[in-house]
Design a protein around this motif. Structure first.
Motif, PDB file in Angstrom:
ATOM      1  N   ALA A  46       3.207  -1.470   2.576  1.00 53.97           N
ATOM      2  CA  ALA A  46       2.476  -0.440   3.416  1.00 53.97           C
ATOM      3  C   ALA A  46       2.342   1.059   2.336  1.00 53.97           C
ATOM      4  N   VAL A  47       3.414   1.435   1.692  1.00 51.50           N
ATOM      5  CA  VAL A  47       3.370   2.530   0.995  1.00 51.50           C
ATOM      6  C   VAL A  47       2.184   2.623  -0.158  1.00 51.50           C
ATOM      7  N   PHE A  48       2.054   1.354  -0.692  1.00 56.20           N
ATOM      8  CA  PHE A  48       0.924   1.114  -1.695  1.00 56.20           C
ATOM      9  C   PHE A  48      -0.185   1.038  -1.139  1.00 56.20           C
ATOM     10  N   ASP A  49      -0.467   0.437   0.130  1.00 54.13           N
ATOM     11  CA  ASP A  49      -1.705   0.474   0.634  1.00 54.13           C
ATOM     12  C   ASP A  49      -2.154   1.987   1.318  1.00 54.13           C
ATOM     13  N   GLU A  50      -1.308   2.532   1.799  1.00 50.71           N
ATOM     14  CA  GLU A  50      -1.380   3.913   2.488  1.00 50.71           C
ATOM     15  C   GLU A  50      -1.354   5.202   1.632  1.00 50.71           C
ATOM     16  N   ARG A  51      -0.506   4.873   0.327  1.00 48.78           N
ATOM     17  CA  ARG A  51      -0.361   5.905  -0.506  1.00 48.78           C
ATOM     18  C   ARG A  51       0.274   7.368   0.209  1.00 48.78           C
ATOM     19  N   HIS A  52       0.905   7.083   1.309  1.00 47.40           N
ATOM     20  CA  HIS A  52       1.385   8.134   1.997  1.00 47.40           C
ATOM     21  C   HIS A  52       2.581   7.510   2.946  1.00 47.40           C
ATOM     22  N   VAL A  53       3.741   8.228   2.627  1.00 43.62           N
ATOM     23  CA  VAL A  53       4.726   7.780   3.401  1.00 43.62           C
ATOM     24  C   VAL A  53       4.984   7.877   4.929  1.00 43.62           C
ATOM     25  N   GLY A  54       4.217   8.857   5.307  1.00 38.76           N
ATOM     26  CA  GLY A  54       4.160   9.126   6.888  1.00 38.76           C
ATOM     27  C   GLY A  54       3.209   7.947   7.345  1.00 38.76           C
ATOM     28  N   ARG A  55       2.269   7.835   6.767  1.00 34.82           N
ATOM     29  CA  ARG A  55       1.323   6.827   7.298  1.00 34.82           C
ATOM     30  C   ARG A  55       1.784   5.385   7.261  1.00 34.82           C
ATOM     31  N   ALA A  56       2.725   5.068   6.117  1.00 34.23           N
ATOM     32  CA  ALA A  56       3.186   3.832   6.149  1.00 34.23           C
ATOM     33  C   ALA A  56       4.293   3.707   7.367  1.00 34.23           C
ATOM     34  N   ALA A  57       4.938   4.907   7.547  1.00 35.79           N
ATOM     35  CA  ALA A  57       5.921   4.561   8.686  1.00 35.79           C
ATOM     36  C   ALA A  57       5.177   4.311   9.920  1.00 35.79           C
ATOM     37  N   LEU A  58       4.158   5.116  10.106  1.00 38.46           N
ATOM     38  CA  LEU A  58       3.483   4.797  11.313  1.00 38.46           C
ATOM     39  C   LEU A  58       2.998   3.238  11.384  1.00 38.46           C
ATOM     40  N   ARG A  59       2.557   2.878  10.324  1.00 39.69           N
ATOM     41  CA  ARG A  59       2.000   1.431  10.181  1.00 39.69           C
ATOM     42  C   ARG A  59       3.066   0.281  10.464  1.00 39.69           C
ATOM     43  N   LEU A  60       4.351   0.728   9.948  1.00 41.26           N
ATOM     44  CA  LEU A  60       5.426  -0.253  10.300  1.00 41.26           C
ATOM     45  C   LEU A  60       6.359  -0.068  11.497  1.00 41.26           C
ATOM     46  N   GLY A  61       5.757   0.973  12.038  1.00 42.97           N
ATOM     47  CA  GLY A  61       6.299   1.519  13.577  1.00 42.97           C
ATOM     48  C   GLY A  61       8.077   1.601  13.292  1.00 42.97           C
ATOM     49  N   VAL A  62       8.196   2.348  12.135  1.00 44.34           N
ATOM     50  CA  VAL A  62       9.529   3.003  12.101  1.00 44.34           C
ATOM     51  C   VAL A  62       9.524   4.317  11.431  1.00 44.34           C
TER      52      VAL A  62
END
Length: 348
Positions: A46-62
Motif C-alpha cells: 500500500a505504501v509503495f503504491d500510494e507513496r504516502h503513509v496517510g493515504r496507505a493507512a486510509l486504503r488499509l483501514g488502519v
C-alpha cells in the motif's frame, strides 16, 4: 506502548538492539517466511503504491501510526530504510523497488488461492477436469459435454482417463480423477453418486442387412435370428457376449473388437450386426442407413456419475457436477431427445 518510527532515519540505525526478540532472531541470518506477517506485506504494498503513509493507512483501514509501526518492523527486518520522506510523501529506496514486484506477485498468488476457494467463473476459468469414462460414457456423453463447454466455459479442458479397475477407488479418493462416468459396480460405497440413466442393450445393423433378411420392426432376436445374420462382438461389454451365448449365436461371431471405435466403419462397410448399449446404438445410427431392434430379455443397468465427498465444496467441482446433472440426468426421458439431438446450429 507503540514506538514512533522516524521515516527519515538512517537504515543503519535500525540495529538488533532496537528490535524485538522475534526480529533479533531473524537478524542472526537470512530472513525466513515465518518471520513475516502478511499484514506487513500488505502495508509495504500500500505504501509503495500510494507513496504516502496517510493515504496507505486510509486504503488499509488502519491508523497512520499502525502503518508507521509496520514500516519500522519491515526496516528492521530488511536493514534498509525502504521508504524515505519527501516533500509530498515518501519514495522507495532501490531495495524497496526490487522488493515491490515480488511482494505484489506474492499477494496476487494468495488472492488467487482465496478466489479459487470462494468462486468459479466458468466464462473466464482456466482449469483441467479429469474424468474417468468407460468407452460407452465417452461415446454417449463427451460430444455433448464439449459442445456445452465451448459455449459456457471455453477455457475449461476435459481430460479423459482410463483407470484400471484395481486403481479406480484410489484414483477417485486422491483426486487424480475428478469424476467417473459409467457403470462401476466395484466403486466404494463411500463415494457420492448420482444416477444419470438406465441403460439396456439393443441390436444394431446396417439397413441393407435388415432389408435383405426381411427383418421388420417386429423382429425378435431371441426367437428367429436368420441363419445369414452375422455378428461383431464388443469384448469390453461381456453382457453383449452373454446375450449371444444365451441365444446360441456365438458361432455366428465374425470378429471380436475391444471397444466402439470401429463401429461406424463396420456399419458403413460391412454386413454385420452388433449388440450395443442403447444410447451408443442411437449415437451411431444414421437415418435410413441403420436399423435397430429391441432385445426383450436384455438386462438394464444404471449409468452414474461418481465423485469423492471431499470435493463437494470445491466451487469448480460443484459447477461441473451441476452441468453434468443438467445435461445428462434425464430420468425417464429418452436420452436421444435430450443430448444426442442435432444442435440447432447444425441444421441451419
Amino acid at each position: 506502548m507503540t514506538r514512533a518510527i522516524d521515516l527519515t532515519a538512517d537504515p543503519d540505525d535500525f540495529t538488533a538492539a532496537n528490535a524485538d526478540p522475534g526480529q533479533r532472531a531473524s537478524q542472526g541470518g537470512a530472513l525466513r517466511v515465518q518471520d513475516l506477517d502478511l499484514n506487513l506485506l500488505k502495508t509495504f504494498h500500500a505504501v509503495f503504491d500510494e507513496r504516502h503513509v496517510g493515504r496507505a493507512a486510509l486504503r488499509l483501514g488502519v491508523t497512520q501510526p499502525s502503518v508507521s509501526h509496520a514500516l519500522g518492523r519491515l526496516r528492521l527486518m530488511f536493514r534498509d530504510a525502504l521508504f524515505v520522506r519527501t516533500g509530498g510523501g515518501v519514495e522507495p529506496t532501490p531495495r524497496a523497488q526490487r522488493l515491490a514486484a515480488s511482494v505484489e506477485r506474492a499477494l496476487d498468488i494468495l488472492q488467487d488461492v482465496l478466489d479459487e476457494g470462494a468462486l468459479f467463473v466458468p466464462s473466464s476459468a482456466r482449469r483441467v477436469f479429469r474424468l474417468h469414462m468407460s468407452d460407452f460414457a465417452e461415446t454417449a456423453f463427451l460430444p455433448t459435454l464439449l459442445r456445452e463447454l465451448d459455449h459456457r466455459a471455453p477455457g475449461v479442458v476435459i481430460e479423459t482417463l482410463h483407470v484400471e479397475e484395481g486403481q479406480f477407488n484410489d484414483a477417485l479418493e486422491s483426486g487424480r480423477i475428478d469424476f467417473a462416468l459409467g457403470h462401476f459396480p466395484h466403486a466404494s460405497p463411500h463415494f457420492h453418486r448420482s444416477e444419470l440413466l438406465h441403460e439396456r442393450y439393443m441390436l444394431l445393423m446396417p439397413r441393407r442387412v435388415a432389408d435383405r433378411l426381411s427383418l421388420d420392426a417386429g423382429f425378435v432376436l431371441e426367437r428367429n435370428a436368420p441363419d445369414a445374420l452375422r455378428f461383431i462382438s464388443i469384448t469390453s461389454h461381456p453382457q453383449s457376449m452373454a446375450l449371444l451365448e444365451r441365444h446360441g449365436l456365438t458361432s455366428r461371431i465374425r470378429a471380436a473388437v475391444p471397444d466402439f471405435m470401429v463401429v461406424p466403419a463396420i456399419l458403413q462397410r460391412c454386413d454385420y450386426a452388433l449388440i450395443l448399449p442403447r444410447t451408443v446404438a442411437q449415437a451411431f445410427s444414421a437415418p435410413g442407413e441403420t436399423a435397430s431392434f429391441e432385445i426383450a430379455d436384455a438386462a438394464t443397468w444404471s449409468v452414474n456419475a461418481y465423485w469423492h465427498r471431499r470435493f463437494d465444496a470445491d466451487p469448480g467441482h460443484r459447477w461441473l457436477r451441476a452441468l453434468l446433472m443438467e445435461l445428462f440426468r434425464i430420468g425417464s426421458r429418452e436420452p436421444f431427445d435430450s443430448w444426442l439431438a442435432v444442435p440447432p446450429e447444425a441444421s441451419d
